[in-house]
Structure formats: C-alpha cells, structure tokens
Scaffold this motif. Structure first.
Motif, mmCIF file in Angstrom:
data_model
loop_
_atom_site.group_PDB
_atom_site.id
_atom_site.type_symbol
_atom_site.label_atom_id
_atom_site.label_comp_id
_atom_site.label_asym_id
_atom_site.label_seq_id
_atom_site.Cartn_x
_atom_site.Cartn_y
_atom_site.Cartn_z
ATOM 1 N N VAL A 21 0.840 -1.207 0.000
ATOM 2 C CA VAL A 21 0.000 0.000 0.000
ATOM 3 C C VAL A 21 0.872 1.254 0.000
ATOM 4 O O VAL A 21 0.611 2.212 -0.727
ATOM 5 C CB VAL A 21 -0.949 -0.018 1.215
ATOM 6 C CG1 VAL A 21 -1.793 1.243 1.237
ATOM 7 C CG2 VAL A 21 -1.835 -1.239 1.167
ATOM 8 N N GLY A 22 1.924 1.228 0.797
ATOM 9 C CA GLY A 22 2.800 2.398 0.884
ATOM 10 C C GLY A 22 3.470 2.712 -0.441
ATOM 11 O O GLY A 22 3.534 3.869 -0.846
ATOM 12 N N THR A 23 3.964 1.681 -1.126
ATOM 13 C CA THR A 23 4.619 1.956 -2.400
ATOM 14 C C THR A 23 3.619 2.460 -3.432
ATOM 15 O O THR A 23 3.989 3.251 -4.307
ATOM 16 C CB THR A 23 5.330 0.700 -2.942
ATOM 17 O OG1 THR A 23 4.420 -0.390 -2.900
ATOM 18 C CG2 THR A 23 6.568 0.389 -2.150
ATOM 19 N N LEU A 24 2.363 2.028 -3.312
ATOM 20 C CA LEU A 24 1.355 2.572 -4.238
ATOM 21 C C LEU A 24 1.220 4.075 -4.028
ATOM 22 O O LEU A 24 1.237 4.862 -4.991
ATOM 23 C CB LEU A 24 0.008 1.873 -4.009
ATOM 24 C CG LEU A 24 -1.149 2.389 -4.870
ATOM 25 C CD1 LEU A 24 -0.812 2.254 -6.342
ATOM 26 C CD2 LEU A 24 -2.438 1.643 -4.553
ATOM 27 N N ALA A 25 1.112 4.460 -2.743
ATOM 28 C CA ALA A 25 1.025 5.891 -2.452
ATOM 29 C C ALA A 25 2.266 6.615 -2.966
ATOM 30 O O ALA A 25 2.185 7.715 -3.532
ATOM 31 C CB ALA A 25 0.853 6.110 -0.955
ATOM 32 N N LEU A 26 3.429 5.975 -2.785
ATOM 33 C CA LEU A 26 4.677 6.594 -3.263
ATOM 34 C C LEU A 26 4.681 6.763 -4.775
ATOM 35 O O LEU A 26 5.087 7.804 -5.300
ATOM 36 C CB LEU A 26 5.866 5.715 -2.882
ATOM 37 C CG LEU A 26 6.416 5.855 -1.492
ATOM 38 C CD1 LEU A 26 7.543 4.866 -1.291
ATOM 39 C CD2 LEU A 26 6.926 7.271 -1.299
ATOM 40 N N SER A 27 4.226 5.738 -5.476
ATOM 41 C CA SER A 27 4.200 5.824 -6.932
ATOM 42 C C SER A 27 3.327 6.981 -7.377
ATOM 43 O O SER A 27 3.668 7.720 -8.305
ATOM 44 C CB SER A 27 3.670 4.532 -7.549
ATOM 45 O OG SER A 27 4.552 3.481 -7.314
ATOM 46 N N LEU A 28 2.187 7.131 -6.721
ATOM 47 C CA LEU A 28 1.258 8.182 -7.123
ATOM 48 C C LEU A 28 1.853 9.559 -6.846
ATOM 49 O O LEU A 28 1.777 10.472 -7.672
ATOM 50 C CB LEU A 28 -0.066 8.000 -6.386
ATOM 51 C CG LEU A 28 -0.855 6.776 -6.875
ATOM 52 C CD1 LEU A 28 -1.899 6.356 -5.861
ATOM 53 C CD2 LEU A 28 -1.513 7.096 -8.210
ATOM 54 N N LEU A 29 2.454 9.674 -5.653
ATOM 55 C CA LEU A 29 3.099 10.946 -5.322
ATOM 56 C C LEU A 29 4.221 11.236 -6.310
ATOM 57 O O LEU A 29 4.370 12.360 -6.814
ATOM 58 C CB LEU A 29 3.657 10.860 -3.902
ATOM 59 C CG LEU A 29 4.331 12.113 -3.389
ATOM 60 C CD1 LEU A 29 3.320 13.219 -3.241
ATOM 61 C CD2 LEU A 29 4.989 11.826 -2.053
ATOM 62 N N GLY A 30 5.004 10.174 -6.582
ATOM 63 C CA GLY A 30 6.119 10.338 -7.502
ATOM 64 C C GLY A 30 5.672 10.758 -8.888
ATOM 65 O O GLY A 30 6.374 11.488 -9.577
ATOM 66 N N ALA A 31 4.480 10.293 -9.281
ATOM 67 C CA ALA A 31 4.001 10.649 -10.620
ATOM 68 C C ALA A 31 3.819 12.153 -10.744
ATOM 69 O O ALA A 31 4.110 12.736 -11.791
ATOM 70 C CB ALA A 31 2.698 9.929 -10.913
ATOM 71 N N ILE A 32 3.340 12.787 -9.674
ATOM 72 C CA ILE A 32 3.189 14.244 -9.723
ATOM 73 C C ILE A 32 4.558 14.885 -9.924
ATOM 74 O O ILE A 32 4.744 15.747 -10.778
ATOM 75 C CB ILE A 32 2.542 14.783 -8.434
ATOM 76 C CG1 ILE A 32 1.201 14.094 -8.198
ATOM 77 C CG2 ILE A 32 2.340 16.290 -8.533
ATOM 78 C CD1 ILE A 32 0.495 14.605 -6.974
ATOM 79 N N GLY A 33 5.508 14.441 -9.101
ATOM 80 C CA GLY A 33 6.853 15.001 -9.224
ATOM 81 C C GLY A 33 7.408 14.775 -10.615
ATOM 82 O O GLY A 33 7.958 15.681 -11.245
ATOM 83 N N ALA A 34 7.227 13.566 -11.114
ATOM 84 C CA ALA A 34 7.755 13.252 -12.439
ATOM 85 C C ALA A 34 7.083 14.113 -13.493
ATOM 86 O O ALA A 34 7.726 14.589 -14.434
ATOM 87 C CB ALA A 34 7.552 11.774 -12.747
ATOM 88 N N ALA A 35 5.769 14.327 -13.337
ATOM 89 C CA ALA A 35 5.061 15.150 -14.320
ATOM 90 C C ALA A 35 5.565 16.586 -14.273
ATOM 91 O O ALA A 35 5.706 17.240 -15.301
ATOM 92 C CB ALA A 35 3.569 15.105 -14.050
ATOM 93 N N LEU A 36 5.863 17.062 -13.054
ATOM 94 C CA LEU A 36 6.348 18.440 -12.946
ATOM 95 C C LEU A 36 7.702 18.609 -13.612
ATOM 96 O O LEU A 36 8.016 19.661 -14.156
ATOM 97 C CB LEU A 36 6.454 18.845 -11.475
ATOM 98 C CG LEU A 36 5.150 19.261 -10.813
ATOM 99 C CD1 LEU A 36 5.346 19.462 -9.330
ATOM 100 C CD2 LEU A 36 4.641 20.543 -11.439
ATOM 101 N N THR A 37 8.522 17.561 -13.549
ATOM 102 C CA THR A 37 9.862 17.679 -14.119
ATOM 103 C C THR A 37 9.899 17.205 -15.568
ATOM 104 O O THR A 37 10.963 17.068 -16.143
ATOM 105 C CB THR A 37 10.884 16.855 -13.314
ATOM 106 O OG1 THR A 37 10.389 15.521 -13.223
ATOM 107 C CG2 THR A 37 11.067 17.408 -11.941
ATOM 108 N N LEU A 38 8.721 16.997 -16.124
ATOM 109 C CA LEU A 38 8.647 16.399 -17.460
ATOM 110 C C LEU A 38 9.260 17.274 -18.534
ATOM 111 O O LEU A 38 9.908 16.782 -19.456
ATOM 112 C CB LEU A 38 7.182 16.158 -17.751
ATOM 113 C CG LEU A 38 6.809 15.257 -18.896
ATOM 114 C CD1 LEU A 38 5.532 14.554 -18.516
ATOM 115 C CD2 LEU A 38 6.602 16.055 -20.141
ATOM 116 N N GLY A 39 9.057 18.576 -18.419
ATOM 117 C CA GLY A 39 9.608 19.457 -19.441
ATOM 118 C C GLY A 39 11.110 19.623 -19.311
ATOM 119 O O GLY A 39 11.756 20.183 -20.186
#
Ligand code: HEM
Ligand SMILES: Nc1ncnc2c1ncn2[C@@H]1O[C@H](COP(=O)(O)OP(=O)(O)OP(=O)(O)O)[C@@H](O)[C@H]1O
Ligand SMILES: Nc1ncnc2c1ncn2[C@@H]1O[C@H](COP(=O)(O)OP(=O)(O)OP(=O)(O)O)[C@@H](O)[C@H]1O
Ligand SMILES: [Mg+2]
Ligand SMILES: [Mg+2]
Lengths: 209, 245, 239, 60, 239, 209
Positions: C154-172
């Motif tokens: 469950v924790g890694t799922l939450a981490l993945s989701l949080l990480g996706a935001i970060g990854a999306a922000l750094t996408l450009g």
C-alpha cells in the motif's frame, strides 16, 4: 472554413538572448507543402517547435482553420504530427512495436497496416528487429512509416531526410506528395530540394539574425 | 469598474513603477526598527529567569523562523493567484520569494541549533518541528531547482507554482506541531490565539524584530520583483523607460 | 471538404478510447521492462543491497537489528521506488516519447495513470514480495513475515502516485536527475513515518491496522487526485 | 562592556547566531541588487536587438 | 614524406605528456560538474536525504540513533558515491566522449585515473566534510565530530578507485546501471565494515587508528592497482 | 613505407545475425579520399567502426602503413580520428571548451587556434555558447572544427554533412580537400556528392546483403 489551413502571424520568439523569430508570418493551405530553408542556426527547428506549441511565443499567434490554437490546444495537437531531429523510437522495442505504441495512441491499427507501411518506406525486413540494432537511415525510415499511419492532416517535419540515401530522399518527397494530394498540408525544413511537384511547393527562407 | 485595481495589480509596468517608488518606504523603517529592536533585545530586556542571557538568541532565531514561514506563505499564495488568474506579476512575486525564504530557513535552522546546544544540550534533535523545518528547506530547494531547470520562464512559472502550492502543507505542520505533539521545542508564545505568554520588556523587542524583518522582506521582495519583471517583459516599450530611470 | 481524404469518417471512428490508450501505454512500459531486464531488477537489487549492507555496517546482533529493521526496510523501499521512477521517465523524455504523448492530443491523465500503474507493478509489487525476506534477515520473527507485505504494497502505491506528480512536474526538464528526489522526498515523509510504524507493529506482532488505514487513505487520496494533478502539471509544463 | 560581550556565558552561541542572521540579511540585500542590475543589463541588450530592422519573414 | 604536412615535426613536439592529459581530463570533469550543479549536489543531497529519512523511520531517540549512526553514515556514503560513479561514466559513454578517449591513442590509465580523481573530489571530499554534520544529527557527541572526517575521506577514496574498475568493466555496456552496483558492492564490503568500525570507535571517543590504517592500506593498494586494472578493463571492453 | 596508406583485406564481419561485411577489400593512399556509398543499412557505419578497431573483425586484417593495426593499436589510434553519426560534444561545455578538451588530449593548443578553427567552419559566434543551445547544424560544424586542429593523417567520417546547409556541405568538401592536399587521407561515408576534385576521389559502393 471547411478548407484546412495553418497561418502564423507576426511570430516573435527569443531563444536565450537571441531574437530568433522576428515578426515572421506564414501561411499553408490544404494541398500545399511549405519548405522552410535557411542557414544553420537560422531558426527552422525553432519555428517548427513553436508552430506545434512546444515553444512559447512572445508575440503573435498561430491560427489553425481560422481558430487561434491557444484556444483549443488538444484539438490542434490531435490534427498534427511533429517529427524532429531525432526519431522518437524506443531502442528496446522492435520497429513494429514502436509503430504500434506510437500510432496506437491516436488510431486503432491492424498489424497488417504496420507491415505494409514498413514496406512502403523500404525496410520490410526490420519489422521484428530491435530499433537499437538498426542503422541510422533505417531508424529514420521507421519513423517516416508512422506518418501515413497516423492519418493526421498537418505534418511538421524537421529535416526528414537526415541519414537517408538518395532513394530515401525521393521517398520522403513521394510521401509528402501523396499526403498533400489527399488534402493534407505539411511544413518541412529541408536544406536541399524536396521531390514534390512544384505547383504544390511554397518556400519560406529564414535569414540569420 | 471595481476590478480596475485588480487589473492594474496585474499590469507589469504599473507594478514596476510602484515597486521602484515604494522600496525606500519599506527599507528605511525596516532598518530603524531592527536597530531599535536590537538595542531593546540585547541591552534593555532583562535576563530570563530560566535561560539567562541565552534567551536573547530568540531575537534573531524567531525572526528567521518567522521569515521562513511567512515568505513561504507569500510564495504559495502568489503561486495560487498566478495559477488561478494567470497573472504574470504573481508568478514574478513567487519567483522572487524563493531565494529569500530559503536563506532565512537555513538561518533559522542554524540559529536554532546554536540555541539548542545551551538550552537542550544538543545541537539537533529529531523533533517534529525541527524536522519539518528541515523539510521546508528541502521544499524551497526543490522549488528553486525546478525553476532553474526550465529554459522557458513561462513553463518554469507554472510548474514550480504547482509544487509551491502542494508544498504549503508543510507550513501548518511546522506551526502547529508543537501543539499537536508534545515536543522539545517551545510552543508559540507570541503567534498564538489569545494573549502572548511572555513578559512585556522581552516581548516588545521581539515584536519589533518581527515587524522590522517583515518590512525588510517587502523591501527586498520589491527589488527582486523588478528584476523578475524586467526579465519577463521583452516587448513592451516601457522597458526602455524603465531601464533609463 | 478536402480534409476528409486525410481523416476519412471511418478513421475518425477508429480513434481508441482513453482507456484503450492507457492499456496500450501500460502494455508498452511492461514489455519494455521485461525486455530491459536490468530495469526490472534494478529496484530489487538496490533494495537487497541496502538491506544487506546495513547489518554489515552496524552490529550483527539480531536484537538490535530488529529494532532498526522497519527503518531500513522503508528507507530502502523509498529510495528504490524513487530511483525507478526517475528511470521510467528519463528514458521517455530522452527519446522523445513524452513529447509524442504531449503532442498526441490525447488525455494525459490516462497516459500518466498508466505510467504510474506500470511503475507500481514493476517496483512496488516486487518490493512488497521481497520485503518479508529482508525483514526476516533483519531478525523479524517468522510468524510476523506475511504481515510485512500489506503495508509495503500500500505504501509503495502511495509513493508511486506521489512520484508521478513530481515526475510530471519535471517532465519538461531535460536533465531531471536529483531534482525528482528533491521534490518528492520531502512530501513522502508522512508515508515513510506511517509505513515504518506499521512495519514496526507488524514485527512486534501487534495490530497495525491504524497506520495501514492511514497509508490506505493516502493511497486512495493519491488515486483520485494524483493523475489529475499530474496531468495538470504536464499540461502546464508542456503548454 | 566585556560582560555584555560575554552574555552570561552564552557568547559562544549567541554571537554566531547574530552573525549568521545578519550575514543573511546583508547577503539578501546584495543578491537582490545584483539580480536587478543583471536583469537591466539583459533588458538593455534585448532592446538593442529589437531596434534592428526585421530581416526575415519574406516568402520567396 | 607526404605525411609530414599533416604531422609536422613541430606538431609532434606539441603532443602533451600523459600527465598533462590527465590534468586536462580532470579539469574538464570538474568544470562540467560545477556547470551542471545538480551533478555536484546530487551525492550530497542523496546523503542528506538518507540520513534524514532514517531517524524519521526508526526512532527519534538520539541514544538509540547513535548506535546505528555508523551504519547509516556508511551505507549512505557508499550509495551516494556509487550513484555518482554511474552518472560520471554514463554521460561520457552516451555522448561519445569515452569513445574519443579510447580512440585517442593516449594511455587510458591516466585518463581513467583522472576521472577517478574527479569522482573522489566531487563526491568523497564533500561527503567527508558533511559527514560530521550528519553524525552530529544522529547523536554523535560534538567532541567526536572532527574525527569523523578522516575515515570517510580515506574510505571514499578507496571506494572511488574500486568503482573505477567496475565502471571500466561496464564501459562497453551501453546501459550499465545496476550492473555496476552488482559488480562493485560485494567488493566494497570490507571498506564498509572497516569504515563503519572506524566511525563507531570515533563516536565512542576511542582510538580508531587500526581500522583507519586498514582503510588507508586499501586506498594505497587501489591507487597502485586500480588505474592499471581499469585501463585493462577498458581495453577489453572496447577491443 | 614513408607513404601513408590504409588497406583493408578480406574483411568479414557479422552484426547480430547479419553478415554485413563479406570479404571486403579497400585501399586508400595519402592524398586520396575514399567515398563509401551504399543504401541505408548497407554497412557503411559498420565498416568505418571496424576500420578504427571498435568492432571485432571475424576475418581479415587492416593494414596501416604496411603494419597490421592489431600489432600497434595505440599508434594507429594516434594517427586517426573518427567522427560518427553523433558529434561527440558535451552539451554543458561551450563550443571552445569542447574543442579544448577534445583536441587537447592529443595536441597542445593555443586558444587562438580554436577561435580561428571555429571561424573557418562558419560559426565564429558560438565559441562561448553552451553546445546545448546550438542548432543541429551548428553542433556539427563545431565537431568539424576539431578535424584540422587534431592534425592526424587519417580521417574516418561517417556522414559528416548531416544537418548541414548547402554552404556547409561545400565546407566539408573543402576541409577534406585541404587535408588530403597536405598529404592526409580520408574515408568518408556520404550519400550525395562530396565536393572535392575528382582526381583525389575514389569510390567504394557497398551493396546490401
Ligand atoms: C534547530 C533547532 C530549531 C529549529 C529548526 C527551530 C525552528 C523554529 C520555528 C520554525 C519557529 C517558528 C514557529 C512558529 O512560528 O510556529 C521557531 C520559533 C521559536 N523558537 Fe525555535 N527552533 C529551533 C531551536 C530552538 C531552541 C533551542 C529554542 C529555545 C529553547 C527555540 C525557541 C524558539 C522560540 C522562543 C520561538 C518563538 C516562538 C513564538 O514565540 O512564537 N528554538 N523555531
Ligand atoms: N548492434 C547491432 N546488432 C545487430 N545488427 C546490427 C547492429 N548494428 C547494425 N546492425 C545491422 O547492420 C547493418 C548495417 O548497419 P550500418 O549501421 O553499418 O548501416 P549504414 O550503411 O551505416 O546505414 P545508414 O546509411 O542508414 O547509416 C544494418 O542492417 C543493421 O541492421
Ligand atoms: N535552448 C536554446 N537556448 C539558447 N539559444 C538557442 C536554444 N536553442 C536554439 N538556440 C539558438 O537559436 C538559433 C536557431 O536555432 P535552430 O535550432 O532553430 O536553428 P535551425 O535553423 O534549426 O538550424 P539547423 O539547420 O542547424 O538545424 C540558433 O542560433 C541557436 O543557437
Ligand atoms: Mg534544426
Ligand atoms: Mg550509418
């Protein structure tokens, strides 16, 4: 309004400290290809990326079918494809997998169409080879195979003939020709001659600032 | 009609001129108040019955900590305004806040550590408030890192603003952590609901410090803001007028 | 209507749904991971190395190891998950895939959701399956081992989701590197704290429902908000 | 006076804390002014470019 | 002698010595690191984050943290050093710099030595300087902090040298990634053990000369052997 | 023996499952340029990389000035430079820093020569700009500037004209011409015409297997 058209009006854009596009205007209508030429560093890549909205215009606007593209970016993006200096292929997928995932985002595709597209760009044998193992020109051809598959009206091509042999350069011409005959339009930055019939061709020469 | 002030607020040239004019009105009072507060805090205030003269560190520690939170709040609010109303000037404010806030967060950590050694016998403890203050520093650094890695200022603005808004949860955590968990760190004695809990001769210099640093912050912000506006405005003819002045 | 030759009516109907697109993107990432096997084993190897090195560096007394086991486990999982996240997005940014996503005119919400799901399936799930082994090696009693799995999953799922935001922000950003960690880790601190708490309770044989529920709440919150936020972030950074 | 500087034995912590804080205060002033000056220089250079006539954009 | 026009005698004398070449390569890596600041702060940020996460995940009690401090410190330093190593070589492999090194006809021993030195200067030295802070935060007494520096400095030097061999071995491999860790880490275990022991003794205020001497021996051995081994490895992987 | 020469004898090489070079022989002497042509995927890149020893030859040998290169690899490498599909430039160094570190490995260089080399390839303005901010053609020109600076006798060039405008393609010709006139030799894989005087030019056409 039913005619497709792309217009750029008074485009101004800086890259770093350089004022690359300075009040540029352009227009392409359905059935036309606009060849952008200019010395190295004149701003061809910059112009193409600005046209598809990946660079921020300081001034001016881009109009697609009479609508400012800022007002409906997804619709505009849905109507165009951009092919840059580097072919956007995954080195660890095969040629046909690459096309499946790339084109599949936008169109349902039968596998047979992929095979015939690869054949039409002269690399029928590479379908199941990893892109990592292809030669530079073969990679470029695989990327070109995606263009007709996508069936979008607007093609923005940045030096699509890079790494191609002479036969391949003719191929690019005939791909574009077929596309614009079907009512599509294209903007292509190419240094040498594009092999399309002259009545379809317009030119825009960028001069270095 | 009633919104004209809002639009004027969003107009870079107007803000630029306003900033130029207002800066001295914040800078000089800030200097005077801080100097007076220093005198009050270091000389006039009596030693604390528990902490002796050591408590005088609060006159630098608390303003630094206060700056770290207030500047971040400004940053987050400006970011939100920028995202919602697409206001260029708001983004410029947010961008100007970050280096100021980060430096004062670092100062708050360092002065806190110097404070902690004589008071708690250790420079550092993994207390919630201290930890999240450290996290705040990381958030500031992340914000600045994100900004600086975009070539295009417009994209940098929007992406980093989202981060700033998300990161804001850290501020209430820091402020209320002393109340939520029973912690080593002193609970708010000034900035609390109800009456402050410390003696007046000690309190007055502290309040003056907070006020002085706030004014100082506005002054620095205005100077930085002008730089940010100049960097963003490329086309307007007022640029010429602005840099000639 | 000369445009019709380029986009005939039949073709328009052939546009796949957003869900189809997500499935396609997920399939692509999974296939790629299984082909580049090192991408698959990287998080596991990293996790294994961290949990192995630790006992070597401190005392091998199990009693003491058991006390730090939750911390070691969770720091290892957090870092492994984050490194893989960077990996997953960096490659796509470098070879132009993300650019093509952004220029496809399709909903980025679903595409990013697919990438997040792929990330969790490729790192979170394997980590959850391996965590009991690591916990055992760090001295957790055998009876407690099965209950290690759920919090990590469950924790890694939450981490993945949080990480996706970060990854999306750094996408450009072309060279994201450490930036992603710097953005994501501060916000991941609550997940770490509650995750470690759940594991601690699990090892002690006590009920870890409370922290697990909190982790679950984070994950659900993430599931509803993260793809939206990530898509907004992408739109922002590629507008 | 020395009593003041000794600060009841806390000098070794107190003065560094004041030093750090006011170093940060001064640094922020210097930084802010320097960024403004740099922005002005860049703006000036941009204006110079802008004043040149538009060279390209003709279709041939 | 038509070749003389291409390689006139004056030019031949202008060939720089192997040492000059090494200095140039070192200067290049340092300049690059200072320009890409994230590469410079990456190891430090990673180390800082790891040491921050542990207390959050284990226990905030300093007395207990102090016992695991050497472990946290050394695992953090080891991983930070290794991640940076991968970074340092991956970039050069991708943009063709290593190919140009290999095709320059110059001694690879010196070039790799320069890269190793750059790696240590950019990661080992900063880590050594930051380690006392981290140790302090983990509850090491203030008096012990200065003595934290030496073991970390010497240990990271040995790690850099060891890592260079691993990096050279994986040089021909395009996507080294996890492979590098898998090759290097098992060999790094002795460094980890003696390093942690030295730090433990330093924190306890005891003499840590014995483990430090062992670390020094590793470093000296590495200095004499590693560049040779690494050059041999490169020659193998590029033959 | 005093004449420089490169000879390949009976070269055999597999890439994956493909037998790309099949008993190929070639010879270039000082003052000559060998143009390698062939369709995309014919094996031009493979051949060039095999010539400089970066690909393992199944059979056959490469002879430099009468000596099998396997016998003294460093000496052979010291005499050649290879420029591949991607210019080997660091994106985060400026153009002149790139040249300084790249060429500096082999030759002592005064800064003035770097500046004049950049000018001779038509990009005098980019010396202190980060390569990251250059256009594709500008990058290629910076890489070309290294060639004369290295002053090695053997140039192996894989599509050196990629991304260059027409003026740039002439430039490559004149760079090669000057080099071989000074007694150097070159092997270049180029699809179109190389602009060198015909008496210096030899051709090798690779056919696709
Ligand atoms: C590294 C260690 C420390 C850190 C990171 C730190 C952080 C902070 C922060 C963030 C605040 C602002 C709280 C708020 O406005 O909600 C604050 C205020 C304050 N701190 Fe610290 N602190 C540290 C050590 C100390 C120590 C050792 C003392 C004294 C024993 C202390 C005394 C105070 C006081 C008196 C205030 C003002 C609170 C008020 O009156 O509202 N701090 N500190
Ligand atoms: N790593 C590899 N593994 C397997 N096959 C490969 C590999 N690299 C190249 N090949 C194959 O070898 C053949 C020759 O490739 P090469 O790159 O030499 O062609 P080329 O003549 O340079 O083509 P281009 O004009 O497109 O650059 C191609 O068919 C390619 O698929
Ligand atoms: N990220 C950037 N930062 C600063 N300047 C840039 C950046 N990208 C491009 N430029 C500058 O903008 C100008 C135009 O570049 P652009 O890539 O558009 O040229 P181009 O016409 O495509 O050239 P080529 O034919 O070489 O591909 C160049 O002078 C280049 O130096
Ligand atoms: Mg270009
Ligand atoms: Mg090739």
């Amino acid at each position: 309004m039913s005619e497709l058209s792309l217009r750029g009006e008074n485009l101004h854009l800086w890259r770093g400290e350089r004022h690359v596009l300075r009040g540029l205007g352009l227009e392409v209508a359905a059935g036309e290809v606009l060849q952008v030429t200019g010395a190295n560093g004149a701003g061809k890549t910059t112009l193409l990326r600005a046209l598809c909205g990946m660079l921020y215009l300081e001034e001016g606007r881009i109009v697609w079918n009479g609508v400012n593209v800022r007002d409906d970016m997804p619709a505009f993006h849905g109507a165009l494809t951009y092919l840059g200096h580097e072919p956007p292929l995954k080195a660890d997928l095969t040629a046909s997998e690459n096309l499946r995932y790339w084109v599949g985002l936008r169109r349902r595709l039968e596998p047979a169409r992929i095979a015939s597209a690869l054949e039409s760009v002269g690399v029928p044998g590479v379908a199941s080879e990893l892109v990592r193992t292809l030669s530079a020109g073969q990679k470029r051809r695989v990327a070109l195979a995606a263009l007709p598959l996508l069936s979008v009206p607007l093609w923005l091509l940045d030096e699509p003939t890079t790494n191609l042999d002479t036969e391949g350069q003719k191929l690019v011409g005939s791909l574009i020709e077929r596309h614009i005959r079907a009512g599509g339009l294209a903007v292509a930055a190419v240094h040498h001659e594009i092999f399309v019939s002259p009545q379809h061709l317009r030119r825009l020469e960028l001069s270095k600032s | 009609m009633t919104w004209t002030w809002f639009h004027r607020l969003g107009s870079p040239p107007h803000i630029y001129r306003l900033a130029t004019r207002l800066t001295p009105w914040f800078a000089w009072p800030a200097a005077l108040i801080i100097v007076a507060a220093l005198y009050g805090g270091l000389v006039l205030a009596p030693p604390d019955y528990q902490q002796g003269d050591g408590f005088r560190m609060v006159y630098v520690h608390a303003p630094c900590a206060w700056m770290s939170l207030m500047v971040y709040t400004t940053l987050a609010v400006a970011s939100a305004v920028g995202l919602i109303w697409r206001m260029k000037v708001a983004y410029a404010v947010a961008a100007s806040c970050a280096p100021i806030g980060a430096s004062f967060t670092a100062a708050a950590l360092m002065t806190g550590m110097l404070f902690g050694r004589p008071m708690w016998g250790t420079y550092w403890a993994w207390d919630p408030q201290l930890t999240f203050e450290l996290v705040l520093l990381f958030i500031y650094l992340g914000y600045m890192g994100l900004r600086s890695s975009f070539d295009d200022p417009q994209r940098a603005d929007r992406a980093s603003s989202m981060l700033a808004v998300v990161g804001f949860i850290d501020v209430p955590i820091i402020h209320f952590s002393t109340t939520w968990w029973n912690s080593l760190h002193q609970a708010p004695s000034v900035l609390r609901f109800g009456k402050p809990t410390i003696a007046l001769p000690m309190l007055i210099p502290l309040l003056m410090m907070l006020l002085g640093f706030t004014l100082y912050f506005v002054a620095i912000l205005l100077v930085r803001l002008r730089g940010e506006i100049l960097r963003r405005e490329r086309s307007a003819s007022w640029l010429r007028e602005a840099i000639v002045s | 209507m000369s445009g019709s030759a380029v986009l005939p009516a039949a073709e328009v109907r052939a546009v796949p749904s957003a869900f189809d697109v997500a499935v396609l993107a997920l399939a692509r990432d999974l296939r790629l991971a299984f082909r580049k096997r090192e991408q698959l084993i990287q998080p596991l190897a990293f996790f294994a190395i961290v949990t192995t090195l630790f006992p070597l560096a401190i005392t091998p007394r199990l009693a003491q190891l058991r006390e730090v086991a939750p911390g070691v486990l969770w720091v290892g999982a957090l870092l492994a998950s984050l490194l893989a996240l960077e990996f997953l997005f960096r490659d796509d940014a470098q070879d132009g895939t993300l650019e093509q996503y952004a220029l496809s005119g399709r909903s980025l919400t679903w595409l990013l959701f697919a990438k997040t799901a792929a990330h969790w399936l490729l790192t979170g799930v394997p980590l959850a399956l391996v965590a009991p082994l690591a916990a055992g090696a760090l001295g957790a009693p055998a009876a407690s081992l099965p209950s290690i799995i759920a919090p990590v999953a469950v924790g890694t799922l939450a981490l993945s989701l949080l990480g996706a935001i970060g990854a999306a922000l750094t996408l450009g950003v072309k060279r994201s590197g450490v930036l992603l960690s710097l953005i994501t880790l501060p916000l991941a601190v609550p997940i770490l704290i509650f995750g470690a708490r759940a594991t601690e309770l699990a090892i002690a044989g006590e009920s870890f429902v409370a922290p697990l529920e909190l982790l679950g709440a984070f994950a659900v919150l993430g599931l509803t908000l993260a793809p939206l936020a990530a898509a907004a972030a992408v739109r922002i950074s590629l507008e | 006076m020395t009593a003041f500087f000794r600060m009841g034995g806390y000098a070794q912590y107190l003065w560094p804390a004041y030093g750090i804080t006011f170093a940060v205060v001064i640094l922020n002033i210097v930084w802010a002014r320097r960024t403004l000056a740099r922005a002005r220089r860049e703006a000036r250079r941009r204006l110079a470019v802008r004043d040149e006539p538009v060279l390209h954009g003709e279709e041939v």
